[in-house]
Design an enzyme around this catalytic site. Structure first.
Site, PDB file in Angstrom:
ATOM      1  N   LYS A 159       0.845  -1.191   0.000  1.00 38.76           N
ATOM      2  CA  LYS A 159       0.000   0.000   0.000  1.00 38.76           C
ATOM      3  C   LYS A 159       0.886   1.249   0.000  1.00 38.76           C
ATOM      4  O   LYS A 159       1.894   1.285   0.718  1.00 38.76           O
ATOM      5  CB  LYS A 159      -0.873  -0.040   1.259  1.00 38.76           C
ATOM      6  CG  LYS A 159      -1.966   1.011   1.343  1.00 38.76           C
ATOM      7  CD  LYS A 159      -2.802   0.772   2.609  1.00 38.76           C
ATOM      8  CE  LYS A 159      -4.013   1.687   2.707  1.00 38.76           C
ATOM      9  NZ  LYS A 159      -4.832   1.386   3.905  1.00 38.76           N
ATOM     10  N   SER A 179      -9.813   1.191   2.819  1.00 37.15           N
ATOM     11  CA  SER A 179      -8.959   2.038   2.002  1.00 37.15           C
ATOM     12  C   SER A 179      -7.877   1.264   1.247  1.00 37.15           C
ATOM     13  O   SER A 179      -7.344   1.785   0.269  1.00 37.15           O
ATOM     14  CB  SER A 179      -8.295   3.089   2.878  1.00 37.15           C
ATOM     15  OG  SER A 179      -7.447   2.477   3.832  1.00 37.15           O
ATOM     16  N   SER A 228      -9.913  -1.378   6.951  1.00 36.59           N
ATOM     17  CA  SER A 228      -9.313  -1.188   5.620  1.00 36.59           C
ATOM     18  C   SER A 228      -8.544  -2.356   5.056  1.00 36.59           C
ATOM     19  O   SER A 228      -8.152  -2.302   3.897  1.00 36.59           O
ATOM     20  CB  SER A 228      -8.422   0.044   5.623  1.00 36.59           C
ATOM     21  OG  SER A 228      -9.214   1.185   5.454  1.00 36.59           O
TER      22      SER A 228
HETATM   23  N1  GLN Z   1     -13.304   3.264   6.223  1.00 34.79           N
HETATM   24  C1  GLN Z   1     -12.803   3.659   7.510  1.00 34.79           C
HETATM   25  C2  GLN Z   1     -12.460   5.123   7.481  1.00 34.79           C
HETATM   26  O1  GLN Z   1     -12.698   5.721   6.504  1.00 34.79           O
HETATM   27  C3  GLN Z   1     -11.596   2.839   7.877  1.00 34.79           C
HETATM   28  C4  GLN Z   1     -10.399   3.195   7.107  1.00 34.79           C
HETATM   29  C5  GLN Z   1      -9.191   2.410   7.493  1.00 34.79           C
HETATM   30  O2  GLN Z   1      -9.282   1.354   8.120  1.00 34.79           O
HETATM   31  N2  GLN Z   1      -8.033   2.944   7.157  1.00 34.79           N
HETATM   32  O3  GLN Z   1     -11.952   5.665   8.408  1.00 34.79           O
END
Ligand code: GLN
Length: 485
Positions: free
Chosen positions: A78, A153, A177
């Site tokens: 990532k 994400s 995520s």
């Molecule tokens: N979708 C969640 C957020 O927007 C989690 C994102 C993540 O785990 N980085 O915060």
């Protein structure tokens, strides 16, 4: 086809001299060239790095001295993980040209294990989102249906693993995520215990929640990657010195007599009936393998999401204060003095969702509201953690859906709250700091993947992986491939 093989199968071919790391790297680079224009998982392909590392791995195998089970294995990470000399954007304009002078600990550990880096993967800007649509560059597509999102994400990491654009990938999970995109893309995604894997060199979103973990084609492969990246690190005091077991070896033994809790609060109103049916069927499979299942209650589950959306933005607002145009990243021209330069840079460099989080967080932390919002959210966090502690007095793992629904269409969720609701079943696990995995558990009528989430006690990834492995052995979902050439 080398790109179809698991890490275990690929490593076996290397050891038998039936394939070389250079051939594997070339095969993956070719597949990326042919397919990634459609999937769009990669922000940067590190072709030269990959071929150079692969050639070094060739020599080690030729000499009969591989470094680890990951030696010569093509991986990607990532683009929120710092890579020395390789652009690291975090999916943001503000870091579009940022080249870190050091490697994240997990990247250094992959290198030291001999893994070959194919490139950097797309994400929602600073990991804020559930679809990769908040990437400043482009959205990634779901390999099962290119009109749908891969989740987020870590959407690039999940799509790359699912579409065989890397043998395994790394993502990060702050509120879901890793597990949510793994579920959406029909791949294995593991979020380790908070403290299991060093966060040094992971660009911070919400420091008390962030954790790095693998995506892989199988549970055994995820176990191998975890074994390489886990363990204490003098550069991150939150990466604690708890013994790292041989996760691969710990997979055997099955689930006979394992106590599996089914949390009532995870079968919520609004849960897609096809997801519910698949997860119930998965629980029945575990029972058929000898697990003892029982209902448990995690009564504070519904307060997890609101608490998270105070804690995570609060931490983000402080973590993102460093992007001000002074030391690195974008600096917007035309400011007449320092404060104007800060303002112009941040206005131009951050996307709308990141700005929303910064404002939410700054508000929750502001003098008059700190106790009412941030303080209260921290107390709720304790209640959520206690729910899990009590459940784990009776059971060894919890089984639940990973997400309330399946992959949605690009552009479908325009209301931020609708987007936030995707993580309602993953966020409590982050608030409690527990390990959780999503494994493929079926498909909808329309052919979209469904994820089973297994959650364990702190530092007990071994049991979570063992249950996931037993389930995977008993089913064939993980063998299905997306409809790509
Ligand atoms: N979708 C969640 C957020 O927007 C989690 C994102 C993540 O785990 N980085 O915060």
């Amino acid at each position: 086809m080398l790109t179809r093989l698991t890490i275990e199968e690929l490593g076996a071919r290397f050891r038998r001299g039936e394939a070389t790391p250079s051939q594997a790297a070339a095969a993956y680079l070719e597949r990326i060239g042919a397919l990634d224009g459609r999937v769009k998982a990669y922000l940067t392909v590190t072709r030269e790095t990959a071929l150079g590392q692969a050639a070094e791995a060739d020599a080690r195998f030729a000499a009969g001295r591989p470094l680890s089970p990951l030696d010569g294995v093509p991986v990607a990470v990532k683009d929120l993980l710092c890579t020395r000399g390789i652009r690291t954007t975090c999916g943001s304009r503000i870091l579009e040209t940022f080249v870190p002078p050091y490697d994240a600990t997990v990247v250094a550990r992959l290198r030291a294990a001999g893994a070959v880096l194919l490139g950097k993967l797309n994400l929602d800007e600073f990991a804020m989102g559930s679809s990769t649509e908040h990437s400043a560059f482009f959205p990634t597509r779901n390999p099962w249906d290119l009109d749908r999102v891969p989740g987020g994400s870590s959407g690039g990491s999940a799509a790359a693993a699912a579409a065989d654009l890397a043998a395994a990938t790394l993502g990060s999970d702050t509120g879901g995520s890793i597990r949510q995109p793994a579920a959406f893309c029909g791949t294995v995604g593991l979020k380790p215990t908070y403290g299991r894997v060093s966060r040094y060199g992971l660009v911070a979103f919400a420091s008390s929640l962030d954790q790095i973990g693998p995506f892989a084609k199988t549970v055994a492969d995820a176990a191998l990657v975890l074994g390489v990246i886990a363990g204490a690190d003098p550069r991150d005091s939150t990466a604690v010195d708890v013994a790292v077991p041989d996760y691969r070896a710990a997979l055997s033994g099955g689930v006979e007599g394992l106590r599996v809790g089914i949390p009532a609060e995870y079968f919520i109103e609004g849960l897609d009936p096809e997801v519910e049916a698949a997860v119930q069927a998965a629980v029945a499979v575990l029972r058929g393998l000898g697990a003892r299942t029982e209902g448990v209650s995690l009564p504070h589950t519904r307060y997890g999401l609101p608490a998270y959306y105070l804690i995570a933005p609060a931490e983000a607002s402080s973590n993102l204060a460093r992007y001000d145009g002074v030391k690195y990243g974008l600096r917007a021209p035309g400011g007449r003095h320092l404060v104007e330069m800060y303002g112009r840079t941040r206005a131009a460099g951050f996307g709308a969702e990141v700005k929303r989080r910064i404002m939410l967080g700054a508000y929750a932390l502001s003098a008059g509201y700190y106790d009412a919002y941030y303080g209260k959210a921290q107390r709720v966090r304790t209640l959520v953690r206690r729910d899990f502690q009590q459940a784990f007095e009776r059971v060894d793992v919890l089984a639940a859906p990973t997400t309330p629904g399946v992959a949605f269409r690009l552009g479908e969720k325009t209301d931020p709250l609708q987007m936030y609701l995707n993580d309602i079943l993953t966020i409590p696990v982050n608030l409690a700091g527990l390990p959780g995995v999503s494994v493929p558990a079926g498909f909808t009528q329309a052919g979209l993947p469904i994820g089973l989430q297994l959650i364990g006690r702190p530092y007990d990834e071994a049991t979570v992986l063992r249950a996931a492995h037993a389930y995977e052995r008993a089913t064939t979902w993980h063998q299905r491939k997306p409809p790509l050439p």
